[in-house]
Design a protein around this motif. Structure first.
Motif, mmCIF file in Angstrom:
data_model
loop_
_atom_site.group_PDB
_atom_site.id
_atom_site.type_symbol
_atom_site.label_atom_id
_atom_site.label_comp_id
_atom_site.label_asym_id
_atom_site.label_seq_id
_atom_site.Cartn_x
_atom_site.Cartn_y
_atom_site.Cartn_z
ATOM 1 N N VAL A 207 27.495 45.793 -7.111
ATOM 2 C CA VAL A 207 28.611 44.841 -7.035
ATOM 3 C C VAL A 207 28.730 44.292 -5.616
ATOM 4 O O VAL A 207 28.854 43.076 -5.404
ATOM 5 C CB VAL A 207 29.923 45.523 -7.490
ATOM 6 C CG1 VAL A 207 31.109 44.605 -7.278
ATOM 7 C CG2 VAL A 207 29.820 45.965 -8.939
ATOM 8 N N PHE A 208 28.677 45.190 -4.625
ATOM 9 C CA PHE A 208 28.773 44.742 -3.234
ATOM 10 C C PHE A 208 27.538 43.948 -2.817
ATOM 11 O O PHE A 208 27.627 43.034 -1.993
ATOM 12 C CB PHE A 208 28.997 45.928 -2.288
ATOM 13 C CG PHE A 208 30.398 46.464 -2.342
ATOM 14 C CD1 PHE A 208 31.478 45.657 -2.031
ATOM 15 C CD2 PHE A 208 30.637 47.779 -2.693
ATOM 16 C CE1 PHE A 208 32.776 46.135 -2.077
ATOM 17 C CE2 PHE A 208 31.923 48.270 -2.747
ATOM 18 C CZ PHE A 208 33.000 47.455 -2.445
ATOM 19 N N SER A 209 26.388 44.285 -3.388
ATOM 20 C CA SER A 209 25.174 43.527 -3.069
ATOM 21 C C SER A 209 25.303 42.083 -3.562
ATOM 22 O O SER A 209 24.961 41.135 -2.836
ATOM 23 C CB SER A 209 23.949 44.182 -3.720
ATOM 24 O OG SER A 209 23.761 45.474 -3.210
ATOM 25 N N PHE A 210 25.776 41.925 -4.787
ATOM 26 C CA PHE A 210 25.986 40.572 -5.308
ATOM 27 C C PHE A 210 27.036 39.829 -4.495
ATOM 28 O O PHE A 210 26.889 38.636 -4.204
ATOM 29 C CB PHE A 210 26.389 40.613 -6.791
ATOM 30 C CG PHE A 210 25.223 40.721 -7.719
ATOM 31 C CD1 PHE A 210 24.513 39.585 -8.086
ATOM 32 C CD2 PHE A 210 24.831 41.946 -8.237
ATOM 33 C CE1 PHE A 210 23.425 39.665 -8.937
ATOM 34 C CE2 PHE A 210 23.753 42.037 -9.089
ATOM 35 C CZ PHE A 210 23.040 40.912 -9.449
ATOM 36 N N GLY B 165 28.272 35.650 -0.879
ATOM 37 C CA GLY B 165 28.978 35.299 0.357
ATOM 38 C C GLY B 165 28.068 34.562 1.316
ATOM 39 O O GLY B 165 28.471 33.564 1.945
ATOM 40 N N ILE B 166 26.817 35.014 1.457
ATOM 41 C CA ILE B 166 25.849 34.314 2.309
ATOM 42 C C ILE B 166 25.539 32.939 1.705
ATOM 43 O O ILE B 166 25.386 31.944 2.431
ATOM 44 C CB ILE B 166 24.575 35.172 2.484
ATOM 45 C CG1 ILE B 166 24.903 36.445 3.276
ATOM 46 C CG2 ILE B 166 23.478 34.390 3.179
ATOM 47 C CD1 ILE B 166 23.771 37.456 3.326
ATOM 48 N N HIS B 167 25.453 32.863 0.383
ATOM 49 C CA HIS B 167 25.177 31.585 -0.289
ATOM 50 C C HIS B 167 26.297 30.583 -0.012
ATOM 51 O O HIS B 167 26.035 29.379 0.166
ATOM 52 C CB HIS B 167 25.019 31.814 -1.790
ATOM 53 C CG HIS B 167 24.844 30.572 -2.585
ATOM 54 N ND1 HIS B 167 23.725 29.763 -2.468
ATOM 55 C CD2 HIS B 167 25.640 29.954 -3.513
ATOM 56 C CE1 HIS B 167 23.832 28.733 -3.280
ATOM 57 N NE2 HIS B 167 25.003 28.828 -3.933
ATOM 58 N N ASN B 168 27.532 31.052 0.040
ATOM 59 C CA ASN B 168 28.660 30.149 0.326
ATOM 60 C C ASN B 168 28.630 29.627 1.756
ATOM 61 O O ASN B 168 29.296 28.642 2.066
ATOM 62 C CB ASN B 168 29.995 30.853 0.072
ATOM 63 C CG ASN B 168 30.313 30.960 -1.397
ATOM 64 O OD1 ASN B 168 29.787 30.189 -2.207
ATOM 65 N ND2 ASN B 168 31.158 31.905 -1.765
ATOM 66 N N LEU B 169 27.857 30.258 2.639
ATOM 67 C CA LEU B 169 27.719 29.753 4.007
ATOM 68 C C LEU B 169 26.741 28.583 4.083
ATOM 69 O O LEU B 169 26.559 27.997 5.142
ATOM 70 C CB LEU B 169 27.263 30.879 4.940
ATOM 71 C CG LEU B 169 28.256 32.030 5.139
ATOM 72 C CD1 LEU B 169 27.625 33.121 6.004
ATOM 73 C CD2 LEU B 169 29.535 31.525 5.797
ATOM 74 N N GLY B 170 26.086 28.289 2.967
ATOM 75 C CA GLY B 170 25.203 27.125 2.938
ATOM 76 C C GLY B 170 23.747 27.467 2.737
ATOM 77 O O GLY B 170 22.913 26.571 2.637
ATOM 78 N N TRP C 120 17.409 32.919 -0.927
ATOM 79 C CA TRP C 120 17.366 33.439 0.448
ATOM 80 C C TRP C 120 18.510 34.431 0.695
ATOM 81 O O TRP C 120 18.334 35.432 1.395
ATOM 82 C CB TRP C 120 17.451 32.301 1.462
ATOM 83 C CG TRP C 120 16.176 31.517 1.533
ATOM 84 C CD1 TRP C 120 15.966 30.269 1.064
ATOM 85 C CD2 TRP C 120 14.945 31.972 2.077
ATOM 86 N NE1 TRP C 120 14.671 29.884 1.280
ATOM 87 C CE2 TRP C 120 14.006 30.933 1.914
ATOM 88 C CE3 TRP C 120 14.511 33.141 2.681
ATOM 89 C CZ2 TRP C 120 12.697 31.019 2.328
ATOM 90 C CZ3 TRP C 120 13.194 33.227 3.104
ATOM 91 C CH2 TRP C 120 12.314 32.189 2.921
ATOM 92 N N SER C 121 19.641 34.210 0.089
ATOM 93 C CA SER C 121 20.780 35.120 0.256
ATOM 94 C C SER C 121 20.444 36.506 -0.303
ATOM 95 O O SER C 121 20.709 37.532 0.335
ATOM 96 C CB SER C 121 22.012 34.572 -0.469
ATOM 97 O OG SER C 121 22.379 33.322 0.050
ATOM 98 N N PHE C 122 19.830 36.521 -1.502
ATOM 99 C CA PHE C 122 19.452 37.803 -2.085
ATOM 100 C C PHE C 122 18.342 38.478 -1.286
ATOM 101 O O PHE C 122 18.326 39.705 -1.152
ATOM 102 C CB PHE C 122 19.053 37.630 -3.555
ATOM 103 C CG PHE C 122 20.226 37.611 -4.490
ATOM 104 C CD1 PHE C 122 20.824 38.790 -4.898
ATOM 105 C CD2 PHE C 122 20.749 36.415 -4.951
ATOM 106 C CE1 PHE C 122 21.912 38.777 -5.751
ATOM 107 C CE2 PHE C 122 21.842 36.387 -5.807
ATOM 108 C CZ PHE C 122 22.421 37.576 -6.214
ATOM 109 N N LEU C 123 17.414 37.688 -0.742
ATOM 110 C CA LEU C 123 16.353 38.254 0.091
ATOM 111 C C LEU C 123 16.927 38.870 1.368
ATOM 112 O O LEU C 123 16.461 39.926 1.821
ATOM 113 C CB LEU C 123 15.315 37.187 0.442
ATOM 114 C CG LEU C 123 14.321 36.862 -0.671
ATOM 115 C CD1 LEU C 123 13.435 35.691 -0.244
ATOM 116 C CD2 LEU C 123 13.467 38.085 -0.971
ATOM 117 N N ILE C 124 17.916 38.261 1.948
ATOM 118 C CA ILE C 124 18.541 38.805 3.162
ATOM 119 C C ILE C 124 19.223 40.133 2.855
ATOM 120 O O ILE C 124 19.076 41.119 3.593
ATOM 121 C CB ILE C 124 19.538 37.785 3.760
ATOM 122 C CG1 ILE C 124 18.768 36.595 4.334
ATOM 123 C CG2 ILE C 124 20.416 38.443 4.808
ATOM 124 C CD1 ILE C 124 19.657 35.448 4.783
#
Length: 164
Positions: free
Chosen positions: A80-83, A88-93, A98-102
């Motif tokens: 849940v926290f991973s998603f 959250g990273i995806h909302n930064l643009g 890439w967000s999931f890879l990070i």
């Protein structure tokens, strides 16, 4: 000759009645009595240790169950926290992939750091040298021990021993 207050003091202090030793008992009887009392003391100590261990095992089991449940809940919360972190990273643009890879890369870095920490701790583990030396010394002493011969001490007398 005997202190009348001593009998009461021993009863209060130890919880057992200490009978005065009569002068007409033989050395064999005294040794037999001392052996029986020592045996009873050892049995009582073992019973006390068992009772304490039972209580500690119950506490340990309930603590182990609590920590297991906490671990399962933490494990269930990890995806849940991973998603949440990835979105959250995806909302930064940044793109969703890439967000999931990070987030996945951050977990790999954390796992690598913990593995290095565990490796350094495992290298510091040593064998219990003092315990091994003590066990070897005890074994050496017991190998050289011989039973004491019982010549002429029987005289037809038997000592009743408690089975409890």
């Amino acid at each position: 000759m005997s202190d009348p207050g001593r009998h009461g003091a021993d009863t209060v202090r130890t919880g057992t009645v200490v009978e005065p030793v009569s002068s007409d008992r033989t050395i064999g009887q005294l040794v037999a009595t001392a052996t029986a009392e020592m045996s009873a003391l050892v049995h009582d100590e073992i019973a006390l240790a068992k009772a304490e261990l039972r209580q500690d095992v119950k506490r340990g089991a309930s603590g182990g169950a609590a920590i297991s449940i906490a671990g399962v809940l933490a494990l269930f919360s990890l995806p849940v926290f991973s998603f949440a972190a990835a979105y959250g990273i995806h909302n930064l643009g940044l793109g969703l992939a890439w967000s999931f890879l990070i987030v996945g890369g951050a977990y790999l870095v954390l796992a690598g750091v913990l593995a290095l920490l565990a490796r350094s701790k495992f290298k510091k583990v040593k064998k219990p040298e003092k315990s091994i030396a003590s066990a070897r010394q005890t074994a050496a002493v017991l190998q050289n021990a011989k039973p004491h011969p019982r010549e002429g001490q029987d005289h037809g007398r038997t000592v009743a021993r408690s089975s409890t």
